[in-house]
Write a protein that holds these residues in place. Structure first.
Motif, PDB file in Angstrom:
ATOM      1  N   GLU A  84      17.212  -5.806  29.581  1.00 52.43           N
ATOM      2  CA  GLU A  84      15.682  -5.661  29.685  1.00 52.43           C
ATOM      3  C   GLU A  84      14.866  -6.647  28.860  1.00 52.43           C
ATOM      4  OE1 GLU A  84      15.000  -1.632  28.641  1.00 52.43           O
ATOM      5  OE2 GLU A  84      16.114  -0.717  30.467  1.00 52.43           O
ATOM      6  N   SER A  85      15.448  -7.104  27.668  1.00 54.52           N
ATOM      7  CA  SER A  85      14.705  -7.896  26.621  1.00 54.52           C
ATOM      8  C   SER A  85      15.560  -9.139  26.492  1.00 54.52           C
ATOM      9  CB  SER A  85      14.288  -7.107  25.436  1.00 54.52           C
ATOM     10  OG  SER A  85      15.460  -6.958  24.635  1.00 54.52           O
ATOM     11  N   PHE A  86      14.835 -10.544  26.432  1.00 50.82           N
ATOM     12  CA  PHE A  86      15.438 -11.693  26.130  1.00 50.82           C
ATOM     13  C   PHE A  86      15.859 -11.932  24.880  1.00 50.82           C
ATOM     14  CE2 PHE A  86      15.667 -16.161  25.488  1.00 50.82           C
ATOM     15  CZ  PHE A  86      16.628 -16.607  26.695  1.00 50.82           C
ATOM     16  N   GLY A  87      17.045 -11.719  24.404  1.00 52.09           N
ATOM     17  CA  GLY A  87      17.561 -11.861  23.183  1.00 52.09           C
ATOM     18  C   GLY A  87      18.657 -12.553  23.084  1.00 52.09           C
ATOM     19  N   ALA A  88      19.514 -12.260  22.049  1.00 54.32           N
ATOM     20  CA  ALA A  88      20.850 -13.040  21.701  1.00 54.32           C
ATOM     21  C   ALA A  88      21.992 -12.599  22.809  1.00 54.32           C
ATOM     22  CB  ALA A  88      21.524 -12.395  20.207  1.00 54.32           C
ATOM     23  N   LEU A  89      21.952 -11.256  23.265  1.00 51.56           N
ATOM     24  CA  LEU A  89      22.748 -10.901  24.503  1.00 51.56           C
ATOM     25  C   LEU A  89      22.465 -11.617  25.520  1.00 51.56           C
ATOM     26  CD1 LEU A  89      25.065  -9.103  25.357  1.00 51.56           C
ATOM     27  CD2 LEU A  89      23.332  -7.392  25.609  1.00 51.56           C
ATOM     28  N   THR A  90      21.314 -11.670  26.022  1.00 49.18           N
ATOM     29  CA  THR A  90      21.076 -12.561  27.152  1.00 49.18           C
ATOM     30  C   THR A  90      21.426 -14.148  27.122  1.00 49.18           C
ATOM     31  OG1 THR A  90      19.187 -11.074  27.586  1.00 49.18           O
ATOM     32  CG2 THR A  90      19.147 -13.441  28.716  1.00 49.18           C
ATOM     33  N   ILE A  91      21.114 -14.819  25.797  1.00 48.31           N
ATOM     34  CA  ILE A  91      21.405 -15.898  25.578  1.00 48.31           C
ATOM     35  C   ILE A  91      22.998 -16.365  25.652  1.00 48.31           C
ATOM     36  CG2 ILE A  91      21.499 -17.886  23.947  1.00 48.31           C
ATOM     37  CD1 ILE A  91      18.565 -16.823  23.093  1.00 48.31           C
ATOM     38  N   GLY A  92      23.780 -15.224  25.027  1.00 48.01           N
ATOM     39  CA  GLY A  92      25.222 -15.399  24.972  1.00 48.01           C
ATOM     40  C   GLY A  92      25.734 -15.438  26.362  1.00 48.01           C
ATOM     41  N   LEU A  93      25.302 -14.574  27.204  1.00 44.17           N
ATOM     42  CA  LEU A  93      25.696 -14.180  28.433  1.00 44.17           C
ATOM     43  C   LEU A  93      25.242 -15.677  29.587  1.00 44.17           C
ATOM     44  CD1 LEU A  93      24.603 -10.574  29.433  1.00 44.17           C
ATOM     45  CD2 LEU A  93      26.956 -11.578  29.203  1.00 44.17           C
ATOM     46  N   LEU A  94      24.299 -16.028  29.310  1.00 37.21           N
ATOM     47  CA  LEU A  94      23.846 -17.399  29.927  1.00 37.21           C
ATOM     48  C   LEU A  94      24.580 -18.515  29.519  1.00 37.21           C
ATOM     49  CD1 LEU A  94      19.709 -16.917  29.977  1.00 37.21           C
ATOM     50  CD2 LEU A  94      21.499 -16.837  31.880  1.00 37.21           C
ATOM     51  N   GLY A  95      25.149 -18.370  28.128  1.00 37.42           N
ATOM     52  CA  GLY A  95      26.104 -19.433  27.724  1.00 37.42           C
ATOM     53  C   GLY A  95      27.517 -19.573  28.438  1.00 37.42           C
ATOM     54  N   VAL A  96      27.699 -18.167  28.561  1.00 40.07           N
ATOM     55  CA  VAL A  96      29.275 -17.917  29.177  1.00 40.07           C
ATOM     56  C   VAL A  96      29.280 -18.578  30.735  1.00 40.07           C
ATOM     57  CG1 VAL A  96      30.612 -16.243  30.100  1.00 40.07           C
ATOM     58  CG2 VAL A  96      29.979 -15.990  27.739  1.00 40.07           C
TER      59      VAL A  96
END
Length: 472
Positions: free
Chosen positions: A231-243
């Motif tokens: 729902e919100s752009f944060g560390a989890l989103t960045i990590g998943l996009l990195g993967v």
């Protein structure tokens, strides 16, 4: 990518001894059921949350698990169908889908329901990829557009039918009925498709299935899909996009070294395939705007109640269902490239109209451009699918069909995240559910303006391709 006329005796050409109408009926059900299972489950989430004692975030996984399974597997199952026989794998996929649907209806708790939905997604991936891949072997080339339009219509019918059918079933029998009622249709599809299980391998030259490439692609797509659902752009989103980024690099390196790759990256040098896939992704992302932004605009800016909002939103899938077959016939008549351009121009015009339409125009001012937009989307889909699939060599149909379905799914997921963010940012309010009519309208106008710009980029790519290739 190899593009050639279909050689005789390969894959579904064995179905030529049966009526093409009968075969298309079976393939149509294979497109209807997966889309129906998305929309019919969405409407049941509140009831399932109450019955299973789960939160909204928890029951969302009933939808996410299904979409993740489709997204991560659809290219792999398409390739596998090319190797072992599309008819055989389609039958297996329908059987898995039907059994999993029954398990969903009988699931005693949320965990098992989510697991059954994931299994249902595995079957749905086979159905979506292999039904479209089989068209070229069932109908003559000059009727490919009509057949693609029919499959698009059945998918739209499933999407449009889901909310109303689901609501009726839940009100009468409870949430389990939305799954149990689908089981007989699955049995019918399986019965119609069962003779195709004798289908032989589709002529793929690969002698081994690329397991490592399939796993890497699944992880990459899964990470990206999950990033789009946060729902919100944060560390989890960045990590998943990195993967997802790392996975795509590893996938590319792996595919360049294995003897029998899942996806030959050189295929994307085919301009028809590359532009078709990219445009499909962009247009699908833009069409998601009508589903994400539309309800907020109708309720917050125009003041409609929930029932009226649902009725207006359902006009989109209904129009797609009505225009799919005619769009396919027009594609056969005037050519796929011409109709791709016509569809894109219509979508741009409708989006631009919505980007400047004042709220004083009322519901009609929203519905009329929406009808034009969805009708042109159906035209684009029929024409683009035809342009990509009609000349694909028989041994690559499953793979390319999987890639085409994947591009649409990725577009829908990306659109839900990106276009939703554009809408919220342009509205200028922390919570769009409590925004003023003026704020909601401003967000709507900007979202559709960005949508028109994105489709314009796709149109430019298609026009550039048309200048480089001979007319068809």
């Amino acid at each position: 990518m190899s593009r050639s006329a279909t050689p005789p005796g390969i894959g579904f050409e064995t179905a030529g001894r049966r009526s093409p109408t009968w075969v298309l009926t079976a393939l149509s059900l294979s497109m209807l059921l997966p889309s129906l299972s998305i929309s019919i489950a969405n409407v049941g989430l509140p009831s399932m949350a109450a019955a299973l004692g789960a939160s909204f975030n928890e029951v969302q996984w009933i939808v996410i698990a299904y979409l993740l399974a489709i997204t991560t597997l659809i290219v792999g199952v398409g390739r596998l169908g090319d190797m072992v026989g599309r008819g055989r794998l389609l039958v297996i996929g329908i059987a898995v889908f039907t059994v999993a649907t029954l398990l969903c209806g009988l699931a005693p708790n949320l965990f098992l329901l989510i697991a059954a939905r994931a299994l249902q997604g595995v079957g749905a991936a086979c159905m979506m990829a292999l039904a479209m891949a089989s068209v070229g072997a069932v109908v003559p080339e000059h009727r490919t557009g009509s057949a693609m339009g029919l499959l698009g219509t059945m998918s739209a019918v499933g999407t449009a039918l889901g909310p109303s059918l689901g609501g009726m079933l839940i009100a009468t029998f409870g949430w389990r009925a939305i799954f149990l009622a689908v089981v007989p249709i699955g049995v019918l599809a399986l019965t119609l498709t069962l003779p195709m299980s004798a289908d032989t391998a589709a002529g793929s030259t690969a002698r081994r299935f690329d397991v490592l490439g399939t796993v890497l692609l699944a992880v990459t797509l899964g990470a990206y899909a999950l990033a789009m659902t946060v729902e919100s752009f944060g560390a989890l989103t960045i990590g998943l996009l990195g993967v997802a980024g790392a996975g795509s690099v590893l996938f590319g390196v792996t595919e360049s070294k294995v003897a029998f790759p899942l996806l030959t990256l050189g295929m994307l040098r085919d301009p028809v395939l590359a532009v078709g896939l990219a445009t499909s992704t962009v247009v699908s992302a833009v069409m998601m705007t009508t589903l994400i932004v539309g309800p907020f605009h109708l309720a917050g800016a125009l003041g409609l109640g929930p029932a009226a909002v649902g009725l207006v939103i359902s006009a989109g899938p209904a129009v797609s269902a009505l225009t799919g077959v005619p769009a396919g016939r027009v594609t056969d008549r005037f050519g796929s490239r011409t109709m791709v351009i016509a569809g894109l121009v219509g979508i741009i015009g409708a989006a631009l109209t919505l980007s400047v339409m004042p709220t004083a125009a009322g519901v009609l001012g929203y519905v009329l451009p929406l009808i034009v937009c969805t009708a042109c989307y159906a035209t684009f889909q029929a024409a683009n699918n035809t342009a990509i699939m009609k000349d694909v060599a028989a041994q690559q149909r499953g793979l390319v069909s999987g890639m085409l379905n994947l591009s649409r799914n990725l577009g829908l997921m990306t659109g839900a995240s990106v276009m939703g963010a554009v809408f919220a940012r342009a509205a200028g309010t922390r919570d769009v559910t409590t925004g003023t009519p003026a704020e909601i309208a401003r967000g709507t106008h900007w979202a559709f303006a960005v949508a028109a710009l994105l489709v314009g980029v796709g149109l430019a790519a298609v026009l550039g391709l048309r200048r480089r290739l001979p007319a068809t």
